[in-house]
Scaffold this motif. Structure first.
Motif, PDB file in Angstrom:
ATOM      1  N   ALA A  78       0.859  -1.180   0.000  1.00  0.00           N
ATOM      2  CA  ALA A  78       0.000   0.000   0.000  1.00  0.00           C
ATOM      3  C   ALA A  78       0.893   1.226   0.000  1.00  0.00           C
ATOM      4  O   ALA A  78       1.741   1.386   0.884  1.00  0.00           O
ATOM      5  N   THR A  79       0.720   2.083  -1.008  1.00  0.00           N
ATOM      6  CA  THR A  79       1.583   3.255  -1.171  1.00  0.00           C
ATOM      7  C   THR A  79       0.790   4.540  -1.356  1.00  0.00           C
ATOM      8  O   THR A  79       1.367   5.566  -1.721  1.00  0.00           O
ATOM      9  N   LEU A  80      -0.513   4.510  -1.126  1.00  0.00           N
ATOM     10  CA  LEU A  80      -1.331   5.707  -1.300  1.00  0.00           C
ATOM     11  C   LEU A  80      -1.344   6.498   0.002  1.00  0.00           C
ATOM     12  O   LEU A  80      -1.901   6.045   1.004  1.00  0.00           O
ATOM     13  N   PRO A  81      -0.746   7.681   0.027  1.00  0.00           N
ATOM     14  CA  PRO A  81      -0.656   8.426   1.297  1.00  0.00           C
ATOM     15  C   PRO A  81      -1.928   9.202   1.594  1.00  0.00           C
ATOM     16  O   PRO A  81      -2.522   9.809   0.695  1.00  0.00           O
ATOM     17  N   PRO A  82      -2.364   9.217   2.841  1.00  0.00           N
ATOM     18  CA  PRO A  82      -3.427  10.151   3.249  1.00  0.00           C
ATOM     19  C   PRO A  82      -2.833  11.547   3.380  1.00  0.00           C
ATOM     20  O   PRO A  82      -2.216  11.884   4.397  1.00  0.00           O
ATOM     21  N   LEU A  83      -2.990  12.363   2.362  1.00  0.00           N
ATOM     22  CA  LEU A  83      -2.284  13.649   2.303  1.00  0.00           C
ATOM     23  C   LEU A  83      -2.667  14.583   3.437  1.00  0.00           C
ATOM     24  O   LEU A  83      -1.892  15.471   3.804  1.00  0.00           O
ATOM     25  N   GLN A 250     -11.466  10.014   6.731  1.00  0.00           N
ATOM     26  CA  GLN A 250     -11.930  10.681   5.520  1.00  0.00           C
ATOM     27  C   GLN A 250     -11.389  12.110   5.422  1.00  0.00           C
ATOM     28  O   GLN A 250     -11.092  12.590   4.320  1.00  0.00           O
ATOM     29  N   LEU A 251     -11.238  12.781   6.552  1.00  0.00           N
ATOM     30  CA  LEU A 251     -10.620  14.101   6.535  1.00  0.00           C
ATOM     31  C   LEU A 251      -9.164  14.020   6.095  1.00  0.00           C
ATOM     32  O   LEU A 251      -8.661  14.911   5.404  1.00  0.00           O
ATOM     33  N   ALA A 252      -8.481  12.951   6.514  1.00  0.00           N
ATOM     34  CA  ALA A 252      -7.099  12.761   6.088  1.00  0.00           C
ATOM     35  C   ALA A 252      -7.003  12.515   4.589  1.00  0.00           C
ATOM     36  O   ALA A 252      -5.999  12.865   3.958  1.00  0.00           O
ATOM     37  N   LEU A 253      -8.040  11.920   4.017  1.00  0.00           N
ATOM     38  CA  LEU A 253      -8.037  11.643   2.579  1.00  0.00           C
ATOM     39  C   LEU A 253      -8.580  12.806   1.752  1.00  0.00           C
ATOM     40  O   LEU A 253      -8.425  12.800   0.530  1.00  0.00           O
ATOM     41  N   LEU A 254      -9.203  13.785   2.393  1.00  0.00           N
ATOM     42  CA  LEU A 254      -9.842  14.878   1.648  1.00  0.00           C
ATOM     43  C   LEU A 254      -8.845  15.666   0.798  1.00  0.00           C
ATOM     44  O   LEU A 254      -9.137  15.962  -0.372  1.00  0.00           O
ATOM     45  N   PRO A 255      -7.660  16.055   1.297  1.00  0.00           N
ATOM     46  CA  PRO A 255      -6.699  16.733   0.418  1.00  0.00           C
ATOM     47  C   PRO A 255      -6.268  15.866  -0.763  1.00  0.00           C
ATOM     48  O   PRO A 255      -5.992  16.399  -1.848  1.00  0.00           O
ATOM     49  N   LEU A 256      -6.203  14.552  -0.564  1.00  0.00           N
ATOM     50  CA  LEU A 256      -5.882  13.651  -1.679  1.00  0.00           C
ATOM     51  C   LEU A 256      -6.937  13.752  -2.771  1.00  0.00           C
ATOM     52  O   LEU A 256      -6.625  13.884  -3.968  1.00  0.00           O
ATOM     53  N   PHE A 257      -8.203  13.731  -2.369  1.00  0.00           N
ATOM     54  CA  PHE A 257      -9.285  13.851  -3.344  1.00  0.00           C
ATOM     55  C   PHE A 257      -9.295  15.236  -3.988  1.00  0.00           C
ATOM     56  O   PHE A 257      -9.687  15.380  -5.153  1.00  0.00           O
ATOM     57  N   ALA A 258      -8.868  16.263  -3.245  1.00  0.00           N
ATOM     58  CA  ALA A 258      -8.796  17.604  -3.818  1.00  0.00           C
ATOM     59  C   ALA A 258      -7.770  17.653  -4.941  1.00  0.00           C
ATOM     60  O   ALA A 258      -7.998  18.288  -5.987  1.00  0.00           O
ATOM     61  N   VAL A 259      -6.639  16.992  -4.756  1.00  0.00           N
ATOM     62  CA  VAL A 259      -5.639  16.919  -5.828  1.00  0.00           C
ATOM     63  C   VAL A 259      -6.205  16.170  -7.034  1.00  0.00           C
ATOM     64  O   VAL A 259      -6.006  16.572  -8.189  1.00  0.00           O
ATOM     65  N   TRP A 260      -6.934  15.094  -6.782  1.00  0.00           N
ATOM     66  CA  TRP A 260      -7.575  14.369  -7.885  1.00  0.00           C
ATOM     67  C   TRP A 260      -8.553  15.273  -8.621  1.00  0.00           C
ATOM     68  O   TRP A 260      -8.598  15.276  -9.865  1.00  0.00           O
ATOM     69  N   LEU A 354       4.410  17.446  -9.446  1.00  0.00           N
ATOM     70  CA  LEU A 354       4.969  16.850  -8.226  1.00  0.00           C
ATOM     71  C   LEU A 354       3.863  16.524  -7.225  1.00  0.00           C
ATOM     72  O   LEU A 354       3.858  15.448  -6.607  1.00  0.00           O
ATOM     73  N   ILE A 355       2.914  17.443  -7.066  1.00  0.00           N
ATOM     74  CA  ILE A 355       1.808  17.192  -6.149  1.00  0.00           C
ATOM     75  C   ILE A 355       0.951  16.033  -6.638  1.00  0.00           C
ATOM     76  O   ILE A 355       0.518  15.175  -5.853  1.00  0.00           O
ATOM     77  N   ALA A 356       0.701  15.982  -7.948  1.00  0.00           N
ATOM     78  CA  ALA A 356      -0.070  14.868  -8.507  1.00  0.00           C
ATOM     79  C   ALA A 356       0.656  13.546  -8.312  1.00  0.00           C
ATOM     80  O   ALA A 356       0.031  12.505  -8.051  1.00  0.00           O
ATOM     81  N   GLY A 357       1.994  13.576  -8.413  1.00  0.00           N
ATOM     82  CA  GLY A 357       2.755  12.355  -8.162  1.00  0.00           C
ATOM     83  C   GLY A 357       2.636  11.882  -6.728  1.00  0.00           C
ATOM     84  O   GLY A 357       2.575  10.673  -6.461  1.00  0.00           O
ATOM     85  N   LEU A 358       2.589  12.829  -5.778  1.00  0.00           N
ATOM     86  CA  LEU A 358       2.412  12.454  -4.382  1.00  0.00           C
ATOM     87  C   LEU A 358       1.039  11.846  -4.124  1.00  0.00           C
ATOM     88  O   LEU A 358       0.868  11.078  -3.169  1.00  0.00           O
ATOM     89  N   ALA A 359       0.051  12.197  -4.959  1.00  0.00           N
ATOM     90  CA  ALA A 359      -1.313  11.698  -4.786  1.00  0.00           C
ATOM     91  C   ALA A 359      -1.558  10.426  -5.585  1.00  0.00           C
ATOM     92  O   ALA A 359      -2.706  10.055  -5.809  1.00  0.00           O
ATOM     93  N   THR A 360      -0.503   9.769  -6.009  1.00  0.00           N
ATOM     94  CA  THR A 360      -0.614   8.540  -6.797  1.00  0.00           C
ATOM     95  C   THR A 360      -0.069   7.367  -5.993  1.00  0.00           C
ATOM     96  O   THR A 360       0.948   7.488  -5.306  1.00  0.00           O
ATOM     97  N   GLY A 361      -0.729   6.251  -6.062  1.00  0.00           N
ATOM     98  CA  GLY A 361      -0.267   5.056  -5.356  1.00  0.00           C
ATOM     99  C   GLY A 361      -1.186   3.888  -5.627  1.00  0.00           C
ATOM    100  O   GLY A 361      -1.817   3.799  -6.689  1.00  0.00           O
ATOM    101  N   GLY A 372      -5.051   7.198  -8.468  1.00  0.00           N
ATOM    102  CA  GLY A 372      -4.474   8.526  -8.600  1.00  0.00           C
ATOM    103  C   GLY A 372      -4.384   9.002 -10.033  1.00  0.00           C
ATOM    104  O   GLY A 372      -4.797   8.321 -10.975  1.00  0.00           O
ATOM    105  N   PRO A 373      -3.838  10.189 -10.230  1.00  0.00           N
ATOM    106  CA  PRO A 373      -3.749  10.774 -11.572  1.00  0.00           C
ATOM    107  C   PRO A 373      -2.809   9.984 -12.476  1.00  0.00           C
ATOM    108  O   PRO A 373      -1.791   9.442 -12.028  1.00  0.00           O
ATOM    109  N   ARG A 374      -3.156   9.937 -13.759  1.00  0.00           N
ATOM    110  CA  ARG A 374      -2.278   9.362 -14.766  1.00  0.00           C
ATOM    111  C   ARG A 374      -1.355  10.470 -15.265  1.00  0.00           C
ATOM    112  O   ARG A 374      -1.735  11.310 -16.066  1.00  0.00           O
ATOM    113  N   LEU A 375      -0.132  10.454 -14.778  1.00  0.00           N
ATOM    114  CA  LEU A 375       0.784  11.559 -15.025  1.00  0.00           C
ATOM    115  C   LEU A 375       1.109  11.777 -16.504  1.00  0.00           C
ATOM    116  O   LEU A 375       1.159  12.933 -16.945  1.00  0.00           O
TER     117      LEU A 375
END
Length: 449
Positions: A78-83, A250-260, A354-361, A372-375
């Motif tokens: 598992a490599t998807l970070p809760p941003l 879910q709050l921890a994941l909210l910034p991740l979804f914002a990047v998406w 770079l931010i999109a890469g951090l939101a990928t996993g 996550g995003p397809r870079l």
């Protein structure tokens, strides 16, 4: 001794102590909610040790590290970070190093950096990052075993990056000072050479605006799908404490979804599993985890035609940053202005990638392996928006084209008025000639035969 720059020992000690405090704070942020949920959970079979291990593994994920799963249901890494947790940990690091920077008194009363300030700041930051990363490595090693095991090397590297970025932010934060009648103020961006300060300021405006637009999109979707989210939450039946933990997750994941959401707005595609994709063109989803916030995703199929107008939002945001850039560089030379105009869209694109890469996993080796995003598919639309918006603003405001367009109505009005004056003058001259000719004819008619 540290204030005069004669010894490096005190900055090192301050960095080490700050790292120990930050590490303890990070552990408390992860472990306290897990223990609370375990103690209050009447139907939970997990022990106190299990709750602590889960919290420590979540802490590794929060730093951006990897965790190996072998639960029977999910197997793999598992490599998807809760941003959201990542941002919170970076804030902890920033606050810790801000206190260190303030104690080291890096700025003189005249607003300039004191002698050996960079050496002391670098030593404190290096000690902070080294101790913090080593501590997270020990935490990862101690929490290995069972169904979930963090990757120690990944935990060390990710913790070092978070502590460096957060610590550097805290040091820069400590340099800021409000000016008074006797003491000049200090602004961090003003310490950068020109035109790098203007580019950094405009890039921050654009990036924050883009992420804000993505967050707004996510919040709108959540508000319009509240019944579905509430129904899924009720089906899970987490109880009061479990509901609180679920909400925190879910709050921890909210910034991740914002990047998406930002990536979708600029024309990219976000994967929510293998062979799935979220884009402005269509929605393709598979079976998703039972997380209430995921019920906010639109139904599979094609989106309405008006959804293609959504990229106008990031276009406007990038244009706003470009307007600020043109104004801030108006007094610079031609070479500096062109350098800033070229660097701005490239900087915004690079930071967003770079931010999109951090939101990928991914989670495991099954259908959730791609999240996550397809870079590769994000680069061209992102460059198109940033370069196109900047070029348009520069053409209108950075050159004479904008002034020419603003003055065009006035010039047109002047031409019309001149034409009307000429026409009136010609009519007046024609009337005088006609009157003279009529008078001559009358005079000839009255003459005696």
């Amino acid at each position: 001794m540290s204030n005069s720059g004669e010894s490096i020992a005190t900055p090192l000690v301050r960095g080490i102590l700050a790292a120990a405090v930050s590490l303890g704070t990070a552990l408390a942020i992860a472990v306290v909610p897990a223990l609370t949920a375990q103690v209050a959970g009447t139907e939970s079979s997990a022990s106190v040790l299990d709750a602590i291990l889960i919290a420590l593994n979540l802490l590794v994920l929060g730093h951006g590290g990897g965790v190996v799963l072998d639960t029977g249901v999910i197997a793999g890494s598992a490599t998807l970070p809760p941003l959201g947790l990542t941002l919170l940990l970076a804030l902890v690091a920033a606050l810790g190093m801000r206190r260190v920077g303030t104690a080291l008194e890096l700025v003189e009363p005249d607003g300039l950096l004191r002698e050996r300030a960079l050496r002391d700041a670098g030593g404190a930051l290096g000690a902070y990052a080294g101790v913090y990363a080593a501590g997270m490595g020990l935490v990862a090693a101690a929490s290995r075993g069972g169904e979930v095991a963090p990757v120690v090397i990944s935990a060390v590297v990710s913790a070092a990056l978070v502590s460096l970025v957060g610590g550097l932010t805290g040091l820069l934060w400590s340099l800021r000072r409000e000016g008074t009648s006797t003491v000049p103020g200090v602004r961090v961006l003003d310490l950068l050479p020109s035109p790098a300060d203007a580019v950094a300021r405009s890039t921050a405006i654009a990036v924050l605006g883009l992420l804000g637009a993505g967050m707004a999109l996510v919040l709108v979707l959540m508000l319009t799908h509240l019944p579905a989210e509430a129904a899924l939450h009720q089906q899970l039946g987490p109880g009061v404490v479990g509901g609180l933990v679920l909400t925190l997750l879910q709050l921890a994941l909210l910034p991740l979804f914002a990047v998406w959401g930002t990536c979708v707005l600029v024309g990219g595609t976000v994967s929510v599993g293998t062979a799935t994709g979220l884009s402005l063109g269509s929605i393709t989803t598979g079976v998703l985890p039972a997380l209430p916030v995921l019920a906010a995703l639109p139904a599979p199929g094609e989106l309405p035609w008006w959804s293609w107008g959504l990229p106008a939002v990031p276009v406007a945001v990038v244009a706003l940053g470009a307007v600020r850039l043109v104004r801030d560089t108006a007094a610079l030379g031609t070479r500096e202005r062109i350098t800033a105009w070229v660097a701005y869209p490239l900087a915004v694109s690079l930071v967003m990638l770079l931010i999109a890469g951090l939101a990928t996993g991914g989670i495991g080796e099954g259908r959730l392996m791609e999240l996550g995003p397809r870079l590769p598919g994000l680069v061209l639309p992102l460059l198109g928006i940033t370069v196109g918006s900047t070029a348009t603003v520069v053409a209108l405001l950075g050159t004479g084209a904008g002034a020419w367009l603003r003055e065009a109505p006035g010039r047109l009005r002047e031409r019309v008025e001149r034409a009307e004056d000429t026409e009136r003058a010609e009519r007046g001259t024609g009337s005088d000639t006609d009157r003279d000719a009529s008078a001559e004819q009358t005079s000839d008619g009255d003459a005696p035969r």
